[in-house]
Enzyme design. Structure first.
Site, PDB file in Angstrom:
ATOM      1  CG  ASP A  32       4.815   7.343   6.635  1.00  0.00           C
ATOM      2  OD1 ASP A  32       4.412   6.606   6.036  1.00  0.00           O
ATOM      3  OD2 ASP A  32       6.291   7.447   6.448  1.00  0.00           O
ATOM      4  CE1 TYR A  84       3.372   2.507  -0.422  1.00  0.00           C
ATOM      5  CE2 TYR A  84       1.122   1.700  -0.284  1.00  0.00           C
ATOM      6  CZ  TYR A  84       2.389   1.472  -0.589  1.00  0.00           C
ATOM      7  OH  TYR A  84       3.057   0.361  -0.525  1.00  0.00           O
ATOM      8  CE  LYS A 125      10.167   6.154   0.016  1.00  0.00           C
ATOM      9  NZ  LYS A 125       9.936   5.383  -1.165  1.00  0.00           N
TER      10      LYS A 125
HETATM   11  P1  KE4 Z   1       8.558   0.453   1.479  1.00  0.00           P
HETATM   12  O1  KE4 Z   1       7.736  -0.712   2.325  1.00  0.00           O
HETATM   13  O2  KE4 Z   1       8.207   0.539   0.178  1.00  0.00           O
HETATM   14  O3  KE4 Z   1      10.017   0.614   1.822  1.00  0.00           O
HETATM   15  O4  KE4 Z   1       7.944   1.804   2.281  1.00  0.00           O
HETATM   16  C1  KE4 Z   1       6.516   2.101   2.155  1.00  0.00           C
HETATM   17  C2  KE4 Z   1       6.257   3.557   2.236  1.00  0.00           C
HETATM   18  C3  KE4 Z   1       6.110   4.040   3.503  1.00  0.00           C
HETATM   19  N1  KE4 Z   1       5.590   5.351   3.558  1.00  0.00           N
HETATM   20  C4  KE4 Z   1       5.721   6.291   2.767  1.00  0.00           C
HETATM   21  C5  KE4 Z   1       5.577   7.646   3.038  1.00  0.00           C
HETATM   22  C6  KE4 Z   1       6.177   5.562   1.245  1.00  0.00           C
HETATM   23  O5  KE4 Z   1       6.270   6.726   0.403  1.00  0.00           O
HETATM   24  C7  KE4 Z   1       6.480   4.335   1.343  1.00  0.00           C
HETATM   25  C8  KE4 Z   1       6.874   3.778  -0.272  1.00  0.00           C
HETATM   26  N2  KE4 Z   1       6.915   4.878  -0.979  1.00  0.00           N
HETATM   27  C9  KE4 Z   1       6.820   4.216  -2.369  1.00  0.00           C
HETATM   28  C10 KE4 Z   1       6.848   5.397  -3.534  1.00  0.00           C
HETATM   29  N3  KE4 Z   1       6.256   6.475  -3.335  1.00  0.00           N
HETATM   30  C11 KE4 Z   1       7.701   3.130  -2.771  1.00  0.00           C
HETATM   31  C12 KE4 Z   1       7.643   2.725  -4.271  1.00  0.00           C
HETATM   32  C13 KE4 Z   1       7.180   1.472  -4.587  1.00  0.00           C
HETATM   33  O6  KE4 Z   1       6.079   1.157  -3.994  1.00  0.00           O
HETATM   34  O7  KE4 Z   1       7.687   0.563  -5.405  1.00  0.00           O
END
Ligand code: KE4
Length: 427
Positions: A239, A144, A267
């Protein structure tokens, strides 16, 4: 707002916010219970508005690697608040934050800050396309990368077919240039690159998957991708939104000794504030506006409050012994969980890298989405509810990571493992 219980607040929230939450996983749909609304957190602990206390292993999905409310971060933020929270103009702290990232992450010669991981990956893909003049890119099933259209794409019918929209609202046009392949399958990448000569702008992946649960790269997979991208003039994007500053100061690329062309971050580098970043080879990054032709922008990009939180967090993580301690605690937790599952005669497979781990409720070894998806999600939901009732705050999905922070004590981890043993025995 007069509601005092999570239940009442959730009912009210559902009338105002779709699903009652601002990000779907928080709704606890896959674990069959209502979400608990958070009142506050400190160190390894989190309290809900009903007054219940938990030991937390979500860490806000990764950012809280130092524990909640880490005093030096709070001090730096308080100081910045008095100076101003946003200017829409360049500040010195953005340059300091850029220097901290460049000094820590092997691939990053230049970096651009944004406000989320989604923005970082979306922008990195656009930059790779602008730099190469190519349109297609490769991602992996079970990875993701946020919710931009071309990344919300499901695997096509065959490994060489182009992606199909992964959700309503994503158009065929947005999905048609995305090739989705099995994670850890180097041959499929070789075939896709050979079947699309000089058409693939980038390969993007989580160098350690966290979004299908934790799945490490197989030996040779990352270096194999590096070699294939070099041979085909394709941009390799790691990523590291989860793994950056999580598994090593320099992320997975430092841990495995494989250097991508671009890296996306998020993060941890925001210390709990909204932040993302993408960086890499200066030759590629200089194609970004205003220096180059590839447009990208953001009102709150490089927000000074997020920058000082990130700088302070990175400084704390740069201290000697930090990652050895995180690895020791991560190992203590994962090994303890696996022993507890064995004692309870519950089939599980545990994957761990450093302080991120997942216990899958399957007997299979988990190395890609096909194997991860065999996990018994109902059994995970029962495990989740049992642990929540015992005061442990876990990811409300089988397909996420369990994070240990520097704030977790050995005693808390031992108590967690004991509680897990009780719950596993009851499943
Ligand atoms: P954000 O747009 O949520 O800040 O980041 C997206 C993203 C991009 N790349 C990786 C590897 C990620 O894990 C994420 C977002 N992670 C999720 C949890 N695995 C965020 C939690 C959520 O969607 O509420």
């Amino acid at each position: 707002m007069t509601n005092t219980t999570s239940h009442d607040t959730f009912q009210a929230a559902c009338n105002l916010i779709p699903g009652g939450v601002n990000s779907p996983v928080r709704a606890y749909k896959s674990v069959g219970t209502e979400p608990r609304f958070v009142a506050r957190a400190k160190g390894s602990r989190i309290w809900d508005i009903d007054g219940r206390e938990y030991v937390d292993f979500v860490g806000s999905w990764g950012p809280m690697i130092l524990g909640y409310g880490y005093e030096p971060v709070l001090d730096a933020v308080r100081e910045q608040l008095e100076l101003g929270t946003s200017f829409g103009a360049p500040t010195c702290v953005e340059v300091e934050a850029a220097e901290a990232v460049v000094n820590a992450v092997p691939s990053v010669e230049m970096v651009r800050f944004v406000s989320s991981g989604t923005e970082a990956t979306m922008s990195a893909i656009r930059l790779a396309r602008g730099y190469t003049g190519r349109e297609k890119f490769i991602k992996f099933d079970g990875n993701y990368h946020g919710h931009s259209d071309s990344l919300l794409v499901a695997a096509g019918s065959g490994v060489l077919t182009l992606g199909i929209p992964g959700t309503p609202g994503v158009t065929q046009g947005a999905a048609k240039d995305t090739i989705v392949l099995p994670y850890n399958d180097l041959d499929s990448v070789r075939e896709a690159l050979e079947a699309n000569p000089e058409q693939v702008a980038a390969v993007i992946l989580e160098p350690i998957a966290g979004n299908m649960g934790v799945v490490p790269p197989k030996p040779g997979f990352l270096q194999g991708l590096r070699d294939l991208c070099d041979a085909h003039g394709t941009v390799l994007i790691f990523d590291e939104v989860i793994t950056g500053f999580r598994v090593a100061l320099g992320g997975a690329q430092e841990l495995y000794g494989v250097t991508p062309d671009l890296t996306t971050l998020g993060k941890i580098i925001g210390g709990g504030f909204p932040v993302g970043a993408f960086g890499g080879k200066a030759e590629i990054m200089r194609h970004l506006a205003p220096e180059g032709p590839v447009y990208q922008a953001g009102t709150l990009s490089g927000n000074p409050v997020a920058m000082v939180a990130g700088i302070t967090t990175i400084a704390a993580l740069s201290q000697p012994g930090v990652y050895e301690e995180l690895d020791r605690k991560g190992k203590k937790l994962a090994d303890g969980l696996c022993r507890a599952a064995g004692s309870a005669a519950v089939h599980t497979h545990c994957n761990r890298v450093g302080s991120m781990s997942t216990m899958f409720f399957t007997h299979l070894e988990v190395s890609n989405w096909a194997s991860a998806s065999t996990a018994d999600t109902d059994r995970y939901a029962r495990f989740f509810r049992g642990m929540l009732d015992r005061g442990y705050w876990l990811a409300p999905s089988q397909f996420e990571a369990c994070f240990v922070s520097l704030a977790h004590t050995d005693e808390e981890i031992e108590a967690f493992v004991d509680a897990a043993g009780e719950v596993l025995a009851s499943l």
